[in-house]
Design a protein around this motif. Structure first.
Motif, short mmCIF file in Angstrom:
data_model
loop_
_atom_site.label_atom_id
_atom_site.label_comp_id
_atom_site.label_asym_id
_atom_site.label_seq_id
_atom_site.Cartn_x
_atom_site.Cartn_y
_atom_site.Cartn_z
N GLU A 5 0.82 -1.21 0.00
CA GLU A 5 0.00 0.00 0.00
C GLU A 5 0.85 1.25 0.00
N HIS A 74 -8.85 7.81 2.67
CA HIS A 74 -9.69 6.62 2.47
C HIS A 74 -9.03 5.40 3.09
N LEU A 75 -7.75 5.22 2.86
CA LEU A 75 -7.04 4.04 3.39
C LEU A 75 -7.00 4.07 4.91
N SER A 77 -9.20 5.52 6.85
CA SER A 77 -10.56 5.26 7.32
C SER A 77 -10.87 3.77 7.28
N ARG A 78 -10.38 3.07 6.27
CA ARG A 78 -10.64 1.63 6.13
C ARG A 78 -10.00 0.83 7.25
N GLU A 79 -8.93 1.36 7.84
CA GLU A 79 -8.30 0.61 8.93
C GLU A 79 -8.90 1.00 10.29
#
Length: 248
Positions: A5, A74-75, A77-79
Motif C-alpha cells: 500500500e 480513504h485508506l 478510514s478503512r483501517e
C-alpha cells in the motif's frame, strides 16, 4: 499489504516525482553549461496567450495533485482511523497550529533562502524560478492555491502518512526519519544538489517536530507560508533587486 500500500501511494504521488526529478537532474548535468545558468521553473504557463484556458489547466493540475491525499484519507478510514484527523490534519486547533506554523516558517525560511543563494552562487544549484505565470488577475490566487496544494500533499504523504506506515512496519525512528527526509530531498533534486540537501534537512526538522507535536497541521501551515512567500515574493521582486537570481 501495508508495504505494498505504501509503495503504491508513493508511486502515485511523490515517489514518482522523485524519479522524475532524478531524470531531470541528469538532464541538467549532461546539458552544456553550468547548473546555475539553467533554470528550474516551478509554476509556469500551460497555455501562453490563452489566459482562460491556462487558468483551467492550472486549477486542473492543483486539484488532481490532491487526489493521493484523498486516497490516504480513504485508506486510513478503512483501517478504522478517523481519516486525516489521526495525523493531526483537522480544524480542532487552528490557533495553535497557525502559531507554530508561523514560527517554523520564519526560522526555516531565512536559513533556506541563504542556503539557496549560496548553493546557486557556488554552482551546485539551478536558478530556481518559482513562477513564470502571465500578469493576469488570477496569477496570485493560483500561486497561493499551488503553495497550499504543495504543502498538503507533501506533509500529509511524505511526513505523517509515511511515518505512520513505517512505524507499523517496524522501522526504527531514526530509519523512518532518514527515509522521509531523503525522499523529500530527492523530489527536489531537479533544482540541483542544493535543493536536495536543503529539503532533506528541512525534512529531518519536520519529522522531529511532528514526532514532538503529534500533529501535521502546523507543518502544513509552515510549508504553505514558505511557498506563498517564495512564489509571491519572486513575482514581486524578480528583476527589481540585484540579490535575487533570475534566468538569463
Amino acid at each position: 499489504m501495508l508495504r505494498t500500500e505504501t509503495l503504491l501511494v508513493l508511486a502515485l504521488s511523490l515517489g514518482a516525482s522523485a524519479v522524475s526529478s532524478l531524470i531531470s537532474f541528469i538532464g541538467a548535468l549532461t546539458r552544456p553549461g553550468a547548473l546555475k545558468d539553467q533554470a528550474a521553473t516551478l509554476n509556469g504557463s500551460y497555455a501562453p496567450g490563452r489566459p482562460w484556458l491556462d487558468l483551467a489547466w492550472q486549477l486542473f493540475g492543483i486539484t488532481t495533485a490532491l487526489v493521493p491525499v484523498l486516497l490516504v484519507a480513504h485508506l486510513l478510514s478503512r483501517e478504522g482511523a478517523p481519516g486525516l484527523r489521526v495525523l493531526g490534519f483537522d480544524r480542532t486547533r487552528p490557533g495553535g497550529d497557525t502559531a507554530r506554523g508561523v514560527l517554523v516558517a520564519a526560522g526555516i525560511g531565512s536559513a533556506g533562502l541563504a542556503f539557496y543563494l549560496a548553493a546557486q552562487a557556488g554552482g551546485f544549484n539551478l536558478t530556481v524560478q518559482p513562477e513564470a505565470l502571465p500578469d493576469v488577475w488570477w496569477k496570485f490566487p493560483v500561486l497561493i492555491l499551488s503553495a497550499v496544494q504543495n504543502a498538503v500533499v507533501e506533509e500529509v504523504i511524505v511526513l505523517a502518512y509515511l511515518l505512520r506506515r513505517l512505524d507499523r512496519l517496524g522501522w526504527s525512528p531514526w530509519g523512518a526519519l532518514a527515509a522521509s527526509s531523503v525522499l523529500r530531498g530527492s523530489y527536489h533534486l531537479y533544482q540541483g544538489i542544493g535543493g536536495f540537501i536543503g529539503n532533506m534537512v528541512m525534512g529531518a526538522v519536520f519529522v522531529l517536530l511532528y514526532r514532538r507535536w503529534g500533529r501535521v497541521g502546523p507543518l502544513v501551515v509552515a510549508h504553505s507560508l514558505l511557498d506563498i512567500v517564495a512564489f509571491g515574493g519572486y513575482a514581486l521582486l524578480a528583476g527589481k533587486v540585484g540579490w535575487l537570481p533570475t534566468p538569463a
